[in-house]
Motif scaffolding. Sequence first.
Motif: not given
Length: 408
Positions: A147, A152, A175
């Motif tokens: 993430s 992504s 992330g």
Amino acid sequence: MSPSARGIDNAWGGLRTTREFVSLFPEGQGGIVSERNIGNTANYSKVYVPGTHQGNDPTDTRNSIAAPVGTQFFFGHKYFPEPNTEIRFTRIPAPGAPVFGDNQGEGTLEMNGAPIVVPEAGLHYIEVDFSTMTYSIERRDWELQGSAVPGSEPVTMGWNHDERALEVEIELHAGEISFIGNSDQDLVLGDNGGDGILEIGGDPITKIEFAGTYKIYLYIEQPDYSYKITTNVFDRRGLFFTRGQTLDIEDVTPFTQGYAITKFSNITSTGAAGSNLSHVDTDFPLFRLADTYLMAAEAALRGGGSTAQAVEYFNRVRQRAYQGSLGNVSAEELTLDLILEERGRELYWECHRRTDLIRFDQFTDGTYVWNWKGGVMEGQQVPSFRNIYPIPEQDLNANPNLRQNEGY
């Protein structure tokens, strides 16, 4: 710590800091977000891989794969810069030691067999099983995913010869990350327990807490596989001496417990030692522009100005600390608690902290507790009369009209 490196001529010792203060610099010291953990690699049995990629040198002990369990099954990765690399395997890194090759090119090992030809350049995963006298070699590309990766979409990692690792420099969001081999979800490396050792199918790595530019290294030549994360987005005010020091202080007596502060030294701007090696002549700041900015931000946030003014003053300090705007905060993020933390980061070891904590009602009866507050390792609340000092006994004796402050 070397005394001469700090401009003094005798043993260096003194104040250290606690885990709570070190945690004010979450991006890591010197840009290291997560240091490499080499695990037990040095203790594993090895098989060496001499070949044309390294001059057919059997004594190169770095050029190996390893067996985490037993002494028969070995695996790891090797990078071959040229196509049609010829390799063999040996258990002993010495000239004239027995080597194993493959006369038929069918994956079976024979002593003194023909060199094994690896057709493609690049990183390859190798397994050698001496219990069955077999081997396998597979081209394997690794990518960074998760993430934290913009879009992504996995990003390919390249080989760093000097680091002997895969690496990628990339802008990341806050992330999670992990590593994936050959776009195969069965070949995902994560970190169970956050100890820096990678496992197939392990948990995502959760150490990217801030957006910014990072370098991610994947050490995959031999098990234990591991990684390192560095960033150029970090608070350069976290100045600690950590080598040989523990993070936690369980006993205040040994100097090796707790990180030592290196904010001040007896070194001039030219790198020379000060004029006196025994009694330092370091200037001690009494008034600083950064302190003024933070006072102005606090005053504005307490109602003496606008939130926009407070953010502007606060971010002027951050921009110097981060050498850019990547440490800036927004109006929604700026709070009085954050200003108190920032004063700790900016003004530590400059005699401000006690007064600041009293002003924010966190020195005594507040909820803020740190190791050794109140004289115990785990920290404890202390009564509010400690917000003011006692009157010295000699002053009380000299003036009978004085009354000792309450609680003393």
